[in-house]
Write a protein that holds these residues in place. Sequence first.
Motif, mmCIF file in Angstrom:
data_model
loop_
_atom_site.group_PDB
_atom_site.id
_atom_site.type_symbol
_atom_site.label_atom_id
_atom_site.label_comp_id
_atom_site.label_asym_id
_atom_site.label_seq_id
_atom_site.Cartn_x
_atom_site.Cartn_y
_atom_site.Cartn_z
ATOM 1 N N ASP A 1 66.527 16.265 -42.935
ATOM 2 C CA ASP A 1 66.552 17.720 -43.151
ATOM 3 C C ASP A 1 66.798 18.440 -44.592
ATOM 4 O O ASP A 1 67.353 17.979 -45.217
ATOM 5 C CB ASP A 1 67.234 17.792 -41.935
ATOM 6 C CG ASP A 1 68.854 18.311 -41.858
ATOM 7 O OD1 ASP A 1 69.527 17.955 -43.011
ATOM 8 O OD2 ASP A 1 69.503 17.687 -41.392
ATOM 9 N N HIS A 2 66.456 19.972 -44.600
ATOM 10 C CA HIS A 2 66.689 20.405 -45.518
ATOM 11 C C HIS A 2 68.286 20.444 -45.864
ATOM 12 O O HIS A 2 68.450 20.953 -47.161
ATOM 13 C CB HIS A 2 66.718 22.280 -45.827
ATOM 14 C CG HIS A 2 66.572 22.964 -46.707
ATOM 15 N ND1 HIS A 2 67.479 23.401 -47.277
ATOM 16 C CD2 HIS A 2 66.026 23.140 -47.260
ATOM 17 C CE1 HIS A 2 67.040 24.005 -48.526
ATOM 18 N NE2 HIS A 2 66.173 23.932 -49.229
ATOM 19 N N GLU A 3 69.096 20.642 -45.071
ATOM 20 C CA GLU A 3 70.747 20.540 -45.477
ATOM 21 C C GLU A 3 71.042 18.904 -46.601
ATOM 22 O O GLU A 3 71.522 18.569 -47.526
ATOM 23 C CB GLU A 3 71.950 20.681 -44.733
ATOM 24 C CG GLU A 3 71.240 22.198 -44.177
ATOM 25 C CD GLU A 3 69.913 22.635 -43.077
ATOM 26 O OE1 GLU A 3 69.752 21.722 -42.899
ATOM 27 O OE2 GLU A 3 69.678 23.914 -42.699
ATOM 28 N N THR A 4 70.376 18.100 -45.744
ATOM 29 C CA THR A 4 70.679 16.438 -46.207
ATOM 30 C C THR A 4 70.516 16.652 -47.402
ATOM 31 O O THR A 4 71.046 16.488 -48.695
ATOM 32 C CB THR A 4 70.369 15.430 -45.599
ATOM 33 O OG1 THR A 4 70.788 15.880 -44.227
ATOM 34 C CG2 THR A 4 70.641 14.550 -45.936
ATOM 35 N N LEU A 5 68.965 16.810 -47.695
ATOM 36 C CA LEU A 5 68.607 16.510 -49.861
ATOM 37 C C LEU A 5 69.549 18.061 -50.283
ATOM 38 O O LEU A 5 69.978 17.446 -51.134
ATOM 39 C CB LEU A 5 67.693 17.314 -49.041
ATOM 40 C CG LEU A 5 65.834 16.481 -48.695
ATOM 41 C CD1 LEU A 5 64.666 17.228 -48.391
ATOM 42 C CD2 LEU A 5 66.244 14.999 -49.007
ATOM 43 N N ALA B 1 72.425 19.066 -50.005
ATOM 44 C CA ALA B 1 73.812 17.725 -50.312
ATOM 45 C C ALA B 1 73.397 16.764 -51.068
ATOM 46 O O ALA B 1 74.291 16.497 -52.058
ATOM 47 C CB ALA B 1 74.494 17.772 -48.983
ATOM 48 N N LEU B 2 72.661 15.825 -51.064
ATOM 49 C CA LEU B 2 72.552 14.486 -52.001
ATOM 50 C C LEU B 2 71.796 15.622 -53.256
ATOM 51 O O LEU B 2 72.236 15.186 -54.610
ATOM 52 C CB LEU B 2 70.524 14.051 -51.458
ATOM 53 C CG LEU B 2 71.043 12.886 -50.443
ATOM 54 C CD1 LEU B 2 70.327 13.136 -50.092
ATOM 55 C CD2 LEU B 2 71.907 12.553 -50.247
ATOM 56 N N ALA B 3 71.056 16.263 -53.632
ATOM 57 C CA ALA B 3 70.440 17.424 -54.786
ATOM 58 C C ALA B 3 72.098 17.624 -55.120
ATOM 59 O O ALA B 3 72.233 17.365 -56.577
ATOM 60 C CB ALA B 3 69.703 18.533 -54.687
ATOM 61 N N ASP B 4 72.822 18.255 -54.430
ATOM 62 C CA ASP B 4 73.519 18.566 -55.318
ATOM 63 C C ASP B 4 74.696 17.653 -55.729
ATOM 64 O O ASP B 4 75.831 17.941 -56.486
ATOM 65 C CB ASP B 4 74.987 20.225 -54.401
ATOM 66 C CG ASP B 4 74.188 20.978 -53.733
ATOM 67 O OD1 ASP B 4 73.428 21.025 -54.674
ATOM 68 O OD2 ASP B 4 74.779 21.573 -52.392
ATOM 69 N N THR C 1 65.983 12.394 -56.781
ATOM 70 C CA THR C 1 64.887 12.525 -56.052
ATOM 71 C C THR C 1 64.767 13.556 -55.164
ATOM 72 O O THR C 1 63.840 13.798 -54.556
ATOM 73 C CB THR C 1 64.832 11.174 -55.607
ATOM 74 O OG1 THR C 1 64.543 9.388 -56.615
ATOM 75 C CG2 THR C 1 63.586 10.739 -54.325
ATOM 76 N N ALA C 2 66.217 13.618 -54.232
ATOM 77 C CA ALA C 2 66.401 14.825 -53.036
ATOM 78 C C ALA C 2 65.485 16.633 -54.174
ATOM 79 O O ALA C 2 65.271 17.018 -53.247
ATOM 80 C CB ALA C 2 68.188 14.779 -53.211
ATOM 81 N N LEU C 3 65.823 16.261 -55.410
ATOM 82 C CA LEU C 3 65.836 17.829 -55.804
ATOM 83 C C LEU C 3 64.295 17.647 -55.912
ATOM 84 O O LEU C 3 63.801 19.027 -55.679
ATOM 85 C CB LEU C 3 66.690 17.731 -57.071
ATOM 86 C CG LEU C 3 66.543 18.681 -58.262
ATOM 87 C CD1 LEU C 3 67.270 19.679 -57.214
ATOM 88 C CD2 LEU C 3 67.365 18.818 -59.911
ATOM 89 N N ASP C 4 63.460 16.478 -56.201
ATOM 90 C CA ASP C 4 62.242 16.634 -56.038
ATOM 91 C C ASP C 4 61.910 16.966 -55.058
ATOM 92 O O ASP C 4 60.442 17.650 -55.049
ATOM 93 C CB ASP C 4 61.977 15.407 -56.961
ATOM 94 C CG ASP C 4 61.979 15.267 -58.378
ATOM 95 O OD1 ASP C 4 62.334 15.953 -59.635
ATOM 96 O OD2 ASP C 4 61.862 13.675 -59.671
ATOM 97 N N ARG C 5 62.619 16.275 -54.031
ATOM 98 C CA ARG C 5 61.704 16.244 -52.747
ATOM 99 C C ARG C 5 61.424 17.778 -52.355
ATOM 100 O O ARG C 5 61.119 18.382 -52.022
ATOM 101 C CB ARG C 5 62.681 15.592 -52.385
ATOM 102 C CG ARG C 5 61.954 16.031 -50.469
ATOM 103 C CD ARG C 5 60.642 15.284 -49.894
ATOM 104 N NE ARG C 5 60.380 14.972 -49.144
ATOM 105 C CZ ARG C 5 58.988 15.509 -48.539
ATOM 106 N NH1 ARG C 5 58.680 16.097 -49.163
ATOM 107 N NH2 ARG C 5 58.935 16.134 -46.996
ATOM 108 N N LEU C 6 63.576 18.593 -52.755
ATOM 109 C CA LEU C 6 63.642 19.658 -52.231
ATOM 110 C C LEU C 6 61.968 20.879 -52.884
ATOM 111 O O LEU C 6 61.510 22.039 -52.170
ATOM 112 C CB LEU C 6 64.570 20.745 -52.857
ATOM 113 C CG LEU C 6 66.060 20.007 -51.745
ATOM 114 C CD1 LEU C 6 67.228 20.723 -52.449
ATOM 115 C CD2 LEU C 6 66.148 20.824 -50.325
#
Length: 84
Positions: free
Chosen positions: A3-7, A9-12, A17-22
Motif C-alpha cells: 500500500d501507498h502508506e507503507t511505500l 514510510a519506506l521511502a522516508d 526502491t520504494a521511492l521508485d515504486r511511488l
Amino acid sequence: MTDHETLRALADEGNETALDRLADLADARGDVEELSELLDEGSDRAGELLTRRAVAAKDLLELQRIADAGYEAAGDELERLLKA
C-alpha cells in the motif's frame, strides 16, 4: 500489493526502491504533482517519468525545471529539442 502508506514510510527511511515504486504509481495515476514532489526528494525515476512527459508535450520550461531539480537527462533533452 504494497500500500501507498507503507511505500511512503519506506521511502522516508531512504529506501530508493520504494521511492521508485511511488513514482511508478503516481505516473500510472497521472499525478504530476506527486511526481514533482518525488523529484524534489531526489527520485531519479520521477525525473525520468516527468522528462518523458515533458518531451512528449515539448514543454521546454518543464524540462528546464526538471533539470534544475537535478535530473541531468532533462537538460540533455532540452538541448536536443532546442537544436531541432
